[in-house]
Motif scaffolding. Structure first.
Motif, PDB file in Angstrom:
ATOM      1  N   SER A  60       1.605   0.297  -0.153  1.00  6.33           N
ATOM      2  CA  SER A  60       2.961   0.422   0.402  1.00  6.33           C
ATOM      3  C   SER A  60       3.181   1.762   1.117  1.00  6.33           C
ATOM      4  CB  SER A  60       3.989   0.210  -0.714  1.00  6.33           C
ATOM      5  OG  SER A  60       3.813   1.174  -1.717  1.00  6.33           O
ATOM      6  N   GLU A 101       1.089   8.028  -0.812  1.00  2.05           N
ATOM      7  CA  GLU A 101       0.846   9.361  -1.357  1.00  2.05           C
ATOM      8  C   GLU A 101       1.905  10.359  -0.881  1.00  2.05           C
ATOM      9  OE1 GLU A 101      -0.716   7.746   0.933  1.00  2.05           O
ATOM     10  OE2 GLU A 101      -1.821   9.005   2.359  1.00  2.05           O
ATOM     11  N   GLN A 108      -8.479   1.724   0.172  1.00  2.00           N
ATOM     12  CA  GLN A 108      -9.691   0.921   0.421  1.00  2.00           C
ATOM     13  C   GLN A 108     -10.282   0.410  -0.889  1.00  2.00           C
ATOM     14  OE1 GLN A 108     -11.208  -0.236   3.248  1.00  2.00           O
ATOM     15  NE2 GLN A 108      -9.483   0.538   4.429  1.00  2.00           N
ATOM     16  N   SER A 113       2.018   0.708   8.951  1.00  4.60           N
ATOM     17  CA  SER A 113       1.943   0.740  10.412  1.00  4.60           C
ATOM     18  C   SER A 113       0.908  -0.260  10.945  1.00  4.60           C
ATOM     19  CB  SER A 113       1.559   2.153  10.860  1.00  4.60           C
ATOM     20  OG  SER A 113       0.282   2.471  10.337  1.00  4.60           O
ATOM     21  N   THR A 124      -2.876   1.085  10.740  1.00  2.00           N
ATOM     22  CA  THR A 124      -3.449   0.960   9.399  1.00  2.00           C
ATOM     23  C   THR A 124      -3.590  -0.515   9.036  1.00  2.00           C
ATOM     24  OG1 THR A 124      -2.322   3.019   8.814  1.00  2.00           O
ATOM     25  CG2 THR A 124      -3.263   1.771   7.009  1.00  2.00           C
ATOM     26  N   LEU A 169       4.249  -5.253   9.029  1.00  2.00           N
ATOM     27  CA  LEU A 169       3.987  -4.067   9.850  1.00  2.00           C
ATOM     28  C   LEU A 169       5.243  -3.560  10.572  1.00  2.00           C
ATOM     29  CD1 LEU A 169       0.529  -5.336  11.146  1.00  2.00           C
ATOM     30  CD2 LEU A 169       1.033  -4.024   9.081  1.00  2.00           C
ATOM     31  N   GLU A 216       7.183   2.270  18.373  1.00  2.00           N
ATOM     32  CA  GLU A 216       8.069   2.455  17.220  1.00  2.00           C
ATOM     33  C   GLU A 216       8.507   3.921  17.156  1.00  2.00           C
ATOM     34  OE1 GLU A 216       6.437   1.964  13.194  1.00  2.00           O
ATOM     35  OE2 GLU A 216       8.067   0.554  12.839  1.00  2.00           O
TER      36      GLU A 216
HETATM   37  P1  NAD Z   1       0.831   3.863   6.960  1.00  2.00           P
HETATM   38  O1  NAD Z   1       0.279   2.686   7.624  1.00  2.00           O
HETATM   39  O2  NAD Z   1       0.466   5.218   7.441  1.00  2.00           O
HETATM   40  O3  NAD Z   1       0.473   3.887   5.388  1.00  2.00           O
HETATM   41  C1  NAD Z   1       0.861   2.854   4.531  1.00  2.00           C
HETATM   42  C2  NAD Z   1      -0.026   2.874   3.305  1.00  2.00           C
HETATM   43  O4  NAD Z   1      -1.375   2.607   3.675  1.00  2.00           O
HETATM   44  C3  NAD Z   1      -0.041   4.163   2.507  1.00  2.00           C
HETATM   45  O5  NAD Z   1      -0.004   3.846   1.139  1.00  2.00           O
HETATM   46  C4  NAD Z   1      -1.380   4.772   2.883  1.00  2.00           C
HETATM   47  O6  NAD Z   1      -1.937   5.594   1.868  1.00  2.00           O
HETATM   48  C5  NAD Z   1      -2.235   3.538   3.052  1.00  2.00           C
HETATM   49  N1  NAD Z   1      -3.383   3.720   3.946  1.00  2.00           N
HETATM   50  C6  NAD Z   1      -3.471   4.527   5.041  1.00  2.00           C
HETATM   51  N2  NAD Z   1      -4.673   4.365   5.635  1.00  2.00           N
HETATM   52  C7  NAD Z   1      -5.373   3.475   4.894  1.00  2.00           C
HETATM   53  C8  NAD Z   1      -6.664   2.907   5.009  1.00  2.00           C
HETATM   54  N3  NAD Z   1      -7.495   3.244   5.998  1.00  2.00           N
HETATM   55  N4  NAD Z   1      -7.062   2.017   4.081  1.00  2.00           N
HETATM   56  C9  NAD Z   1      -6.233   1.641   3.071  1.00  2.00           C
HETATM   57  N5  NAD Z   1      -4.998   2.141   2.918  1.00  2.00           N
HETATM   58  C10 NAD Z   1      -4.564   3.049   3.823  1.00  2.00           C
HETATM   59  O7  NAD Z   1       2.411   3.649   7.006  1.00  2.00           O
HETATM   60  P2  NAD Z   1       3.553   4.684   6.669  1.00  2.00           P
HETATM   61  O8  NAD Z   1       3.547   5.746   7.717  1.00  2.00           O
HETATM   62  O9  NAD Z   1       3.464   5.052   5.234  1.00  2.00           O
HETATM   63  O10 NAD Z   1       4.860   3.770   6.826  1.00  2.00           O
HETATM   64  C11 NAD Z   1       5.553   3.609   8.024  1.00  2.00           C
HETATM   65  C12 NAD Z   1       5.176   2.310   8.688  1.00  2.00           C
HETATM   66  O11 NAD Z   1       5.424   1.219   7.819  1.00  2.00           O
HETATM   67  C13 NAD Z   1       5.993   2.029   9.935  1.00  2.00           C
HETATM   68  O12 NAD Z   1       5.152   1.545  10.956  1.00  2.00           O
HETATM   69  C14 NAD Z   1       6.941   0.933   9.487  1.00  2.00           C
HETATM   70  O13 NAD Z   1       7.428   0.126  10.515  1.00  2.00           O
HETATM   71  C15 NAD Z   1       6.095   0.175   8.528  1.00  2.00           C
HETATM   72  N6  NAD Z   1       6.946  -0.612   7.627  1.00  2.00           N
HETATM   73  C16 NAD Z   1       6.954  -1.980   7.741  1.00  2.00           C
HETATM   74  C17 NAD Z   1       7.796  -2.735   6.934  1.00  2.00           C
HETATM   75  C18 NAD Z   1       7.847  -4.243   7.024  1.00  2.00           C
HETATM   76  O14 NAD Z   1       8.393  -4.859   6.113  1.00  2.00           O
HETATM   77  N7  NAD Z   1       7.349  -4.882   8.056  1.00  2.00           N
HETATM   78  C19 NAD Z   1       8.610  -2.095   6.013  1.00  2.00           C
HETATM   79  C20 NAD Z   1       8.578  -0.719   5.947  1.00  2.00           C
HETATM   80  C21 NAD Z   1       7.722   0.023   6.740  1.00  2.00           C
END
Ligand code: NAD
Length: 473
Positions: free
Chosen positions: A131, A160, A194, A208, A211, A230, A361
């Motif tokens: 998340s 984190e 991962q 995002s 990711t 996403l 975004e």
């Molecule tokens: P992010 O993609 O940077 O990280 C999300 C999660 O993925 C974190 O827990 C992170 O530690 C983990 N992560 C990062 N790289 C990874 C990898 N290579 N392998 C496995 N896990 C990994 O997102 P963010 O910056 O924390 O959140 C913001 C984003 O979330 C925005 O794009 C937003 O639109 C999206 N979002 C979507 C919804 C939805 O319901 N569609 C809701 C809230 C937020």
């Protein structure tokens, strides 16, 4: 093992830290979860409902500590309470829906009345959940709860960036002994994410698009299903004849909720040129009534950026827009005060789709407004995006706005309001269109079925076919 330092968005201090789990620790937790799942599923739905409702009660008892931890990570008090309330609401909602959704009656085949069959639902053993930071608690559990109801155990990795709620959360889980090994939390960054994928039987990811793509690749390599929730670039369209103060309130509320750090925030507005100037004037008037929230429960309307780097992304988008001819009418400046990174409500006009502000975004308190001449043009602009999360339409009446809504390629379209298809409307199923996600609706009772496989049990209660059916005709 690495120690991760966590920043407090209200003062910029790194005043919390935690030890990230090792890959081996994640694997051991997943193995324990897989063992616990046998009983969790085996004891039946009634048991699961009773235990989950006991946990909901424990969450309510632990609300003060949970809210304080969420507030320290996100600089907002009201939304922190809303997050806890939402998790309790989802527990009750999914528990109520489950008996009907998971019912498994015997049926007869239409073309052979002797053969009866039953579709049984076999949950994935361990469902991984990864998340993001913008709603740390609700996005860790909105998908975990239907998975638990279905009979899976969960392996949850919160962001984190906002991990403080995990301590009081674990205290709430410990109060319900039957949850041992059922709800599992692991902590860390991408590497731990991962490891969660590598040790799960299905994965739900909210975050995002870049990711999300990595998650999808890892899940494909492991041959496990991935449900991706996403990003968005939600449009609002304001048709001529709309109630402009209503549209301005609703759009501003959406753009400023959580300071715009919301996937379904309105991030671009298209207004009929006949009412454009009056709408913008009203937007500015209403934005002027909002003020910063400098401390918990101080009555302010919006907080600083949760994630420091997000402020810089928003600033760059605004600078790019201004360089291409946009005008910033309010806000637009990144300001650091006592370590907190702020941007006030930002209204931008004279924008176009050559600007990142209208195509990427933003995740900040920004309302870019663009004129349109015809409804065809408005529909083309609203759909000119790789995203398809949700959107909104304002019109003189439900019928007119509703007609336009059917032209929008998005999973949920609000009519004469914004954000109606969000999570608290439990019943409204919706799926993300285009690159905003994949894998069925997370809302609504059928979300439970995302976490099961179907096994058909088929019995022949009549005679078996004789051997002469093998004879070549
Ligand atoms: P992010 O993609 O940077 O990280 C999300 C999660 O993925 C974190 O827990 C992170 O530690 C983990 N992560 C990062 N790289 C990874 C990898 N290579 N392998 C496995 N896990 C990994 O997102 P963010 O910056 O924390 O959140 C913001 C984003 O979330 C925005 O794009 C937003 O639109 C999206 N979002 C979507 C919804 C939805 O319901 N569609 C809701 C809230 C937020």
């Amino acid at each position: 093992m690495a120690r991760i330092q966590v920043r407090n968005p209200r003062n910029g201090q790194f005043d919390y830290s935690f030890e990230a789990d090792s890959t081996e620790a994640v694997q051991a937790t997943a193995e324990a979860a897989r063992r616990a799942q046998v009983d969790w599923f085996g004891k039946g739905l009634e048991h699961r409902i009773r235990v989950l409702k006991a946990w909901a009660a424990a969450l309510e008892t632990h609300t003060p500590a949970l809210a304080q931890a969420l507030d320290a990570d996100t600089a907002r008090s009201r939304i922190s309470h809303e997050e806890i309330g939402a998790v309790v609401y989802f527990i009750h909602g999914f528990c109520e829906a489950a008996p009907e959704v998971l019912a498994q009656p015997f049926k007869k085949f239409k073309n052979n009345a002797d053969v009866v069959f039953k579709t049984t639902y076999i949950p994935y053993q361990v469902v991984g959940v990864i998340s993001p930071w913008n709603f740390p608690m609700v996005l860790s559990f909105i998908d975990a709860i239907p998975a638990l109801v279905a009979g899976a155990t969960v392996l949850v990795k919160p962001s984190e960036v906002t991990p403080r709620f995990v301590d009081p959360l674990l205290a709430s889980i410990a109060e319900v002994p039957e949850l041992e090994g059922v709800i599992n939390i692991v902590r860390g960054g991408p590497e731990v994410g991962q490891a969660v994928i590598a040790n799960s039987d299905a994965i739900v990811f909210t975050g995002s698009i870049p990711t999300g793509r990595k998650i999808a690749v890892a899940a494909a390599q492991a041959f496990i299903p991935a449900f991706l929730e996403l990003g968005g670039k939600d449009p609002a369209v304001v048709l001529a004849g709309s109630d402009l103060p209503r549209a301005a309130t609703s759009i501003l509320r959406s753009a400023l909720y959580n300071s715009g750090q919301v996937c379904y925030a309105i991030e671009r507005v298209y207004v009929d040129e006949k009412v454009h100037d009056a709408f913008v004037e009203e937007l500015i008037r209403q934005a002027g009534t909002l003020r910063r929230s400098l401390a918990a429960h101080d009555g302010g309307h919006y907080g600083p950026f949760i994630f420091e780097k997000q402020g810089a992304i928003v600033q760059r988008q605004i600078e790019d827009a201004v360089a291409k001819g946009a005008r910033v009418l309010t806000g637009g400046q990144l300001e650091t005060v006592d370590g907190a990174v702020w941007m006030d409500p930002t209204i931008v006009v004279d924008v176009g789709h050559n600007m990142a502000l209208m195509t990427e975004e933003t995740f900040g308190p920004v309302v870019p407004v663009m004129k349109f001449k015809t409804e065809d043009e408005a529909a083309a602009l609203a759909n000119d995006t790789p995203y398809g999360l949700s959107g909104a339409v304002f019109g003189p009446d439900t019928h007119t706005a509703g007609d336009f809504a059917t032209r929008m390629f998005a999973g949920g379209v609000s009519i004469n309001d914004t954000e109606l298809p969000r999570g608290m409307q439990f019943e409204g199923e919706k799926t993300a269109f285009k690159m905003s996600g994949m894998g069925g609706s997370r809302y609504g009772s059928t979300s439970i079925l995302r976490y099961v496989r179907k096994r058909a049990l088929i019995a022949n209660e009549g005679a078996v076919k004789p051997l002469n059916v093998l004879e070549e005709a």
